[in-house]
Scaffold this motif. Structure first.
Motif, mmCIF file in Angstrom:
data_model
loop_
_atom_site.group_PDB
_atom_site.id
_atom_site.type_symbol
_atom_site.label_atom_id
_atom_site.label_comp_id
_atom_site.label_asym_id
_atom_site.label_seq_id
_atom_site.Cartn_x
_atom_site.Cartn_y
_atom_site.Cartn_z
ATOM 1 N N PRO A 252 0.871 -1.197 -0.046
ATOM 2 C CA PRO A 252 -0.007 -0.076 -0.088
ATOM 3 C C PRO A 252 0.772 1.445 0.120
ATOM 4 O O PRO A 252 0.159 2.289 -0.394
ATOM 5 N N LEU A 253 2.119 1.186 0.468
ATOM 6 C CA LEU A 253 2.927 2.164 0.532
ATOM 7 C C LEU A 253 3.744 2.747 -0.773
ATOM 8 O O LEU A 253 4.545 3.422 -0.907
ATOM 9 N N ARG A 254 3.513 1.668 -1.770
ATOM 10 C CA ARG A 254 4.402 1.891 -2.928
ATOM 11 C C ARG A 254 3.653 1.249 -4.205
ATOM 12 O O ARG A 254 3.084 0.012 -4.117
ATOM 13 N N ILE A 255 3.478 2.138 -5.350
ATOM 14 C CA ILE A 255 2.754 1.613 -6.468
ATOM 15 C C ILE A 255 4.000 1.496 -7.710
ATOM 16 O O ILE A 255 4.289 2.634 -7.886
ATOM 17 N N ARG A 256 4.157 0.445 -8.213
ATOM 18 C CA ARG A 256 5.217 0.454 -9.209
ATOM 19 C C ARG A 256 5.021 -0.442 -10.472
ATOM 20 O O ARG A 256 4.133 -1.369 -10.602
ATOM 21 N N PHE A 257 5.750 -0.366 -11.481
ATOM 22 C CA PHE A 257 5.336 -1.059 -12.674
ATOM 23 C C PHE A 257 6.633 -1.680 -13.192
ATOM 24 O O PHE A 257 7.776 -0.951 -13.312
ATOM 25 N N ALA A 258 6.642 -3.069 -13.602
ATOM 26 C CA ALA A 258 7.774 -3.787 -13.834
ATOM 27 C C ALA A 258 8.123 -4.002 -15.342
ATOM 28 O O ALA A 258 8.900 -4.245 -15.885
ATOM 29 N N GLY A 259 6.745 -3.587 -16.075
ATOM 30 C CA GLY A 259 6.756 -3.677 -17.658
ATOM 31 C C GLY A 259 6.763 -2.483 -18.354
ATOM 32 O O GLY A 259 7.638 -1.457 -18.004
ATOM 33 N N ASN A 260 6.083 -2.413 -19.299
ATOM 34 C CA ASN A 260 5.812 -1.123 -20.113
ATOM 35 C C ASN A 260 4.483 -0.829 -20.666
ATOM 36 O O ASN A 260 3.651 -1.598 -20.392
ATOM 37 N N TYR A 261 4.508 0.349 -21.246
ATOM 38 C CA TYR A 261 3.100 0.780 -21.683
ATOM 39 C C TYR A 261 3.122 1.031 -23.201
ATOM 40 O O TYR A 261 3.987 1.716 -23.787
ATOM 41 N N PRO A 262 2.181 0.191 -23.958
ATOM 42 C CA PRO A 262 2.045 0.446 -25.296
ATOM 43 C C PRO A 262 2.049 1.710 -25.826
ATOM 44 O O PRO A 262 0.995 2.405 -25.467
ATOM 45 N N ALA A 263 2.837 2.167 -26.737
ATOM 46 C CA ALA A 263 2.780 3.547 -27.336
ATOM 47 C C ALA A 263 1.635 3.654 -28.072
ATOM 48 O O ALA A 263 1.022 4.699 -28.095
ATOM 49 N N SER A 264 0.902 2.496 -28.533
ATOM 50 C CA SER A 264 -0.155 2.414 -29.293
ATOM 51 C C SER A 264 -1.437 2.910 -28.673
ATOM 52 O O SER A 264 -2.453 3.165 -29.112
ATOM 53 N N CYS A 265 -1.571 2.967 -27.586
ATOM 54 C CA CYS A 265 -2.663 3.262 -26.498
ATOM 55 C C CYS A 265 -3.143 4.673 -26.328
ATOM 56 O O CYS A 265 -4.264 5.001 -26.256
ATOM 57 N N GLY A 266 -2.095 5.695 -26.712
ATOM 58 C CA GLY A 266 -2.266 6.913 -26.684
ATOM 59 C C GLY A 266 -2.307 7.072 -24.896
ATOM 60 O O GLY A 266 -1.815 6.543 -24.205
ATOM 61 N N GLU A 267 -3.142 8.278 -24.620
ATOM 62 C CA GLU A 267 -3.516 8.523 -23.194
ATOM 63 C C GLU A 267 -4.447 7.642 -22.718
ATOM 64 O O GLU A 267 -5.668 7.450 -23.524
ATOM 65 N N LYS A 268 -4.471 6.911 -21.553
ATOM 66 C CA LYS A 268 -5.474 6.254 -20.961
ATOM 67 C C LYS A 268 -5.364 6.395 -19.496
ATOM 68 O O LYS A 268 -4.459 6.633 -18.886
ATOM 69 N N ALA A 269 -6.610 6.308 -18.801
ATOM 70 C CA ALA A 269 -6.823 6.287 -17.323
ATOM 71 C C ALA A 269 -7.319 5.068 -17.076
ATOM 72 O O ALA A 269 -8.046 4.282 -17.593
ATOM 73 N N TRP A 270 -6.641 4.674 -15.887
ATOM 74 C CA TRP A 270 -6.665 3.294 -15.380
ATOM 75 C C TRP A 270 -7.034 3.588 -13.866
ATOM 76 O O TRP A 270 -6.122 3.523 -13.186
ATOM 77 N N PRO A 271 -8.519 3.136 -13.366
ATOM 78 C CA PRO A 271 -8.668 3.303 -11.772
ATOM 79 C C PRO A 271 -8.346 1.936 -11.227
ATOM 80 O O PRO A 271 -8.882 0.809 -11.862
ATOM 81 N N ILE A 272 -7.910 1.852 -9.915
ATOM 82 C CA ILE A 272 -7.990 0.574 -9.220
ATOM 83 C C ILE A 272 -8.400 1.296 -7.795
ATOM 84 O O ILE A 272 -8.030 2.323 -7.476
ATOM 85 N N ALA A 273 -8.860 0.293 -7.157
ATOM 86 C CA ALA A 273 -9.327 0.565 -5.537
ATOM 87 C C ALA A 273 -7.653 0.643 -4.976
ATOM 88 O O ALA A 273 -7.107 -0.422 -4.912
ATOM 89 N N TYR A 274 -7.680 1.375 -3.944
ATOM 90 C CA TYR A 274 -6.546 1.453 -3.428
ATOM 91 C C TYR A 274 -6.356 0.328 -2.311
ATOM 92 O O TYR A 274 -7.187 -0.178 -1.870
ATOM 93 N N ALA A 275 -5.012 -0.122 -2.397
ATOM 94 C CA ALA A 275 -4.917 -1.411 -1.478
ATOM 95 C C ALA A 275 -5.399 -1.696 -0.324
ATOM 96 O O ALA A 275 -5.479 -2.568 0.532
#
Length: 501
Positions: A252-275
Motif C-alpha cells: 500500500p505504500l508503493r505503486i510500481r510497474f515492472a513492464g512497459n506501456y504500449p505506445a499505441s494506446c495514446g493517453e489512457k486512465a486506469w482506476p484501481i481500488a486502493y490496496a
C-alpha cells in the motif's frame, strides 16, 4: 472531467402523494390475476438461444406487461414470474426508485467543514473537521474545490490536525476481496460516510515519444505512498496494456510497474481500488492538501466533530449533485458503492437528516435499518408482502432475491409516478449508453433497461418501446452456471418484445 472519463470502470464487469398510493393499491388489486396467469411458451428464438447456451427454461424468469399501471391487459408473456431469483444489479431499481419516492429528485447530501481555533497570518491554530454525510459523488475534483474554498478564506497552513468524521454511517469495515477475490476492482469498494473518489486511485498514462516513456499521473495524490512517475514505452497492442505494465499494488505504500506501456494506446486512465481502503480518505485529503500548496503541522486522522464544535454552523459545506443526477449515474453505470450510499441514506428513523441543520443530531445509518426502511416503504407503496431478500441494495450480493413479478410491479408503479421521467432517464439506453452501449444495433434506442451481471446471473429489467406504439415493462432473469453464455437469449427476447404489432 476525469470523473466522467473513468466512471465506467466502477460498474460490475460483467413526498408521498395520495395519488401515488392509489396507483400502488390498484396495481395490487390485480395481483391474484397475475399469480394465476398460466406460463406462456417462450418465443422460439429465445428457446433456441437458451438451448445453444445450455440453459434450461427452468433457470429463466420473465415478465412482459404493459407499463401503464392502470392497464387491465394480461401480461404479454410470463414465465416462472413468481420464482425468487438472484437479480444481480437490477436490484438497484428498488434502491433508486425508493430513494426518488422517499427523498425526491432534488435531495442532496452535504459535506461540512468545521474550524476550531483562530486564524492568524494564513495559519489556523487548531483543527479542521470534515464531516461526511454519505455523498456518493465526492470525487477528486469536488474535494479539490472544497479544499480550495478553505484556502480562499485565508487558511494556507494548519497548525493542528485535519479530522475526518465518518460517523454518519455505522458500517463495519468489509474485506474488498470477500465477494470474488478481486480487492482492487473498484466495484468491490465498500460504503463510507466520507466516501472520497470511490476509494480509488486513477492512474493516467501519457506517452512521451521524445523520452520513450509514458508519464504517469496519480489522482488523487496519496500522502505517504511512493508512486512511479513514468514507465518505458512498448510496442505491443493496446488491448492488454494492464498486463503489459506488470503493475505491483501489493504494498500500500508503493505503486510500481515492472513492464512497459504500449505506445499505441495514446493517453489512457486506469482506476484501481486502493490496496488499504481504511487509510485511503486520510491519505487522499492529506496528499491533496499538500499538492495544493498547503501545509499541515499535525496529521490527517479519523475522529468525530466535538459536540461544542458541531453545535456551531459549519464554516463551509459542499453539496452533492441532486439525487436525480446521482441515480442516473448509479443506474447507467451500475455503480455498486453509489447504490449502497443511497441505500444507507434511507435508513430509519429519519432519512432526511442528511439535509438537516448543523445542530441536528444525525443518526448513524446501518444496513439493518436501511433494509427495514425499504421493506416498510415497499409494503406501503408496492405490495403488502415482500417475497424477496434484500441485502445491501446494490445487487453485489449472493443473498439478494426478488421475483420478476415483483420487479415488474415496481416498474409499473414508477411509471405511473410523478418522478417517472427521472427514473426512466436513469436507465441505460439499448445500444447507446451506460452498460447497454454495446447492445445489438436493431434494438438501438428502443429500450431503457437496467442490466445485471454476475457469475451465474444475467438480468435485464426496464421499459421497452414496441413497434405497436405500446410501452412495456420487461423483466428477465437467468440464474444458471451458463447464464453469461445466454446473452443471445436476452437479445432475442428484447427483439421479440420490440416487434409487437
Amino acid at each position: 472531467m476525469l470523473f466522467a472519463r473513468v466512471f465506467q470502470w466502477f460498474a460490475v464487469p460483467t413526498r408521498w402523494q395520495s395519488c401515488k398510493r392509489c396507483v400502488g393499491l390498484s396495481l395490487w388489486a390485480s395481483a391474484a390475476a397475475w399469480a394465476s396467469t398460466p406460463a406462456y411458451a417462450l418465443p422460439a428464438a429465445v428457446d433456441a438461444a437458451l438451448a445453444r447456451a445450455g440453459v434450461p427454461r427452468e433457470a429463466v424468469s420473465v415478465v412482459l406487461v404493459e407499463a401503464d399501471p392502470n392497464s387491465r391487459a394480461s401480461p404479454r408473456l410470463t414465465h416462472r414470474a413468481n420464482e425468487p431469483m438472484h437479480p444481480a444489479s437490477v436490484m438497484k431499481l428498488v434502491t433508486t426508485y425508493a430513494a426518488l419516492d422517499l427523498l425526491g429528485p432534488t435531495f442532496t447530501w452535504r459535506t461540512q467543514v468545521f474550524i476550531e481555533g483562530a486564524v492568524r497570518d494564513g495559519t489556523l491554530f487548531g483543527n479542521v473537521y470534515l464531516k461526511g454525510q454519505g455523498d456518493p459523488q465526492l470525487v477528486h475534483e469536488r474535494l479539490w474545490l472544497l479544499l480550495r474554498r478553505l484556502q480562499g478564506i485565508g487558511i494556507q497552513s494548519i497548525a493542528g490536525d485535519i479530522v475526518l468524521d465518518r460517523s454518519a454511517f455505522d458500517v463495519t469495515t468489509t474485506d474488498p476481496a470477500a465477494f470474488d477475490g478481486e480487492p482492487l476492482r473498484p466495484y468491490n469498494v465498500g460504503p463510507d460516510a466520507l466516501l472520497i473518489n470511490y476509494k480509488a486511485v486513477v492512474m493516467t498514462f501519457t506517452p512521451d515519444r521524445t523520452s520513450d516513456r509514458a508519464m504517469v499521473q496519480f489522482d488523487p495524490p496519496l500522502f505517504g505512498v511512493q508512486m512511479q512517475v513514468s514507465v518505458p514505452l512498448g510496442m505491443g497492442p493496446c488491448s492488454a496494456y494492464p498486463q503489459s505494465l506488470q503493475a505491483d499494488f501489493s504494498d500500500p505504500l508503493r505503486i510500481r510497474f515492472a513492464g512497459n506501456y504500449p505506445a499505441s494506446c495514446g493517453e489512457k486512465a486506469w482506476p484501481i481500488a486502493y490496496a488499504d481502503p481504511t487509510s485511503y480518505a486520510s491519505r487522499a485529503v492529506h496528499g491533496l492538501w499538500l499538492a495544493m500548496g498547503g501545509t499541515l503541522a499535525g496529521a490527517t486522522r479519523y475522529g468525530a466533530v466535538p459536540p461544542a464544535v458541531a453545535a456551531t454552523a459549519p464554516t463551509l459545506e459542499v453539496r452533492s449533485p441532486t439525487l436525480a443526477e446521482v441515480v442516473r449515474d448509479t443506474n447507467k453505470f451500475s455503480n455498486n458503492v453509489m447504490a449502497q450510499q443511497i441505500f444507507l441514506t434511507l435508513a430509519a428513523p429519519d432519512s432526511a437528516t442528511a439535509n438537516a441543520t448543523a445542530t441536528t443530531t444525525i443518526t448513524a445509518k446501518r444496513f439493518e435499518a436501511a433494509r427495514a426502511a425499504v421493506l416498510q416503504w415497499w409494503k406501503q407503496r408496492i405490495s403488502t408482502d415482500a417475497p424477496w431478500v434484500l441485502d445491501n441494495g446494490s445487487g453485489l450480493s449472493r443473498q439478494e432475491r426478488i421475483s420478476a413479478q415483483a420487479l415488474a410491479r415496481l416498474l409499473q408503479v414508477a411509471y405511473g409516478s410523478a418522478y417517472m421521467p427521472e427514473f426512466v432517464a436513469s436507465l441505460p439506453i439499448a445500444g447507446l449508453d451506460g452498460t447497454l452501449r454495446r447492445s445489438p444495433m436493431p434494438t438501438q434506442g428502443s429500450a431503457h433497461l437496467k442490466t445485471g451481471s454476475l457469475s451465474n446471473v444475467l438480468a435485464r429489467a426496464g421499459y421497452v418501446d414496441a413497434a405497436s406504439g405500446k410501452r412495456y415493462v420487461l423483466v428477465a432473469m437467468i440464474n444458471h452456471a451458463n447464464a453469461q453464455a445466454a446473452r443471445g437469449a436476452m437479445d432475442a427476447l428484447l427483439d421479440w418484445a420490440i416487434q409487437d404489432r
